[in-house]
Scaffold this active site. Sequence first.
Site, short mmCIF file in Angstrom:
data_model
loop_
_atom_site.label_atom_id
_atom_site.label_comp_id
_atom_site.label_asym_id
_atom_site.label_seq_id
_atom_site.Cartn_x
_atom_site.Cartn_y
_atom_site.Cartn_z
N GLU A 115 0.93 -1.14 0.00
CA GLU A 115 0.06 0.06 -0.12
C GLU A 115 0.92 1.31 -0.05
OE1 GLU A 115 -2.16 2.78 2.95
OE2 GLU A 115 -1.98 0.84 3.63
N HIS A 116 2.00 1.40 0.61
CA HIS A 116 3.09 2.64 0.91
C HIS A 116 3.42 2.46 -0.65
CE1 HIS A 116 4.08 4.09 4.57
NE2 HIS A 116 3.03 3.21 5.19
N GLU A 192 7.66 4.63 11.12
CA GLU A 192 6.14 4.55 11.57
C GLU A 192 6.01 3.63 12.62
OE1 GLU A 192 3.62 3.92 8.03
OE2 GLU A 192 4.12 6.01 7.26
#
Length: 501
Positions: A115-116, A192
């Site tokens: 997704e990144h 993150e």
Amino acid sequence: MRLFRSDRGQSGLGSGEGGKMAASSVCRAGCAAGRTLLRGPRSSPALMSLMRNRGAATYAQALHNIPETQVTCLDNGLRVASEESGQPTCTVGVWIGLGSRYESEKNNGAGYFVEHLAFKGTKKRPCATFEKEVESMGAHLNSYTSREQTAYFMKALSKDLPRAVEILADIVQNCSLEDSQIEKERNTILQELQEIDSNLTDVVFDYLHATAFQGTALSRTVEGTTETIRHLTRADLATYIDTHYKAPRTVLAAAGGVSHEELVDLARQHLSGVPFQYKEDAVPIPPPCRFTGSEIRVRDDALPLAHVAIAVEGPGWSDADNIPLLLANSIIGRYDRTFGGGKNQSSRLATIAVENKLCQSFQTFNTCYSDTGLFGLHFVSDALNIEDTLHFAQGEWMRLCTSATDEEVKRAKNILRNALVAQLDGTTPVCENIGSHLLNYGRRISLAEWDARIAAVNARMVREVCSKYIYDKCPAVAAVGPIEQLPDYNRIRSAMYWLRF
């Protein structure tokens, strides 16, 4: 252009991960003149009755005047769904029934990693070209990954629908997976993970999943671990995409100023090439996940506040018991010290919290998955009020099982109806609602149907369903912070029933 990521789940009736359903509001008039304006001229009882009846009719009409959701299935099994409202903007997105539940211990975090990379260019569009094209449209591109769903969606002008669909199709079919971008995003994700560790609400819910579904796929986090992220290779990510990005588990959803016929034509043009065959010749079914009553305690007296979550096993998305459970959560409500109202709140637990200065905040949740769920409560408290807060919270559970009243259920119905309507305010929530519904229920459930289901529930049903899921059940408990006062698990378990003579 705005590129966003929302990596913590989806919204929906069952309150997907991180989802918050109920809210309270207090309206104040700051001066006597303001109060007079709010009151307006005095009306006769007959006129007030007429206005109330007109408002009820308007709400009932609104339930049935919501545009129809049209659904078409392409030859490869990909579903196309839309709701046309004639607005100048639209939201269109691709929802895939795929998340960390489909990962293994080795590749945990692969979906989050992919997704990144989706925003870092495709085989047709290098990163700079991709960003410039989205920026030239003035569009908002967003995505999220949860334990069972992955979504990529874009809000744009209605006239830009063809370009939006083409870009989304390019993202899900032609992710570039360049080595330089992989290494760059690897470092970003590792950073993150450190930031997530500082968000104790996210941490305690991850711990809750880890203990409640221990030894199963739902115990793993969406983001993966530092170890797996460091060792994921380009081949691992490519295999993940080739294995799971398939048409039968994909939905193209749109809402706003869209034509369903145009959307179907665009889907045939750009998404007909999405593969539909699996090695097993069938859409994989997620592995079953058993619930285990257990606990995880992470004591850290250096932290100022304790985060505690307690949950029992809840139903899956399509279970009819969700409605009574959501009403039960609405009865308990939610609370934060920043809320107005003080002890004059509708929530009995909130009133107790205010009068006894118990906790900073609490919230209920009903997190649903395809075949199971978590029904529970999360609260934030200082070190000296943990035991009392948990005592009163479990007492509310027992009261719901034994003596929930018609008046409470009536109020909860209004809260839940308001929350359902508020979720559909704007094209993006509607689009997300369509995509999630088709994956979770196989169809879009209308607001009128939800309203009918809510109306059919009475206090007896709430008591029976709460007893089925809560009474004398082994809970899962997760706690982080200065939790020395948290009772022993056996004591917590003994508070899941009442000894009555």
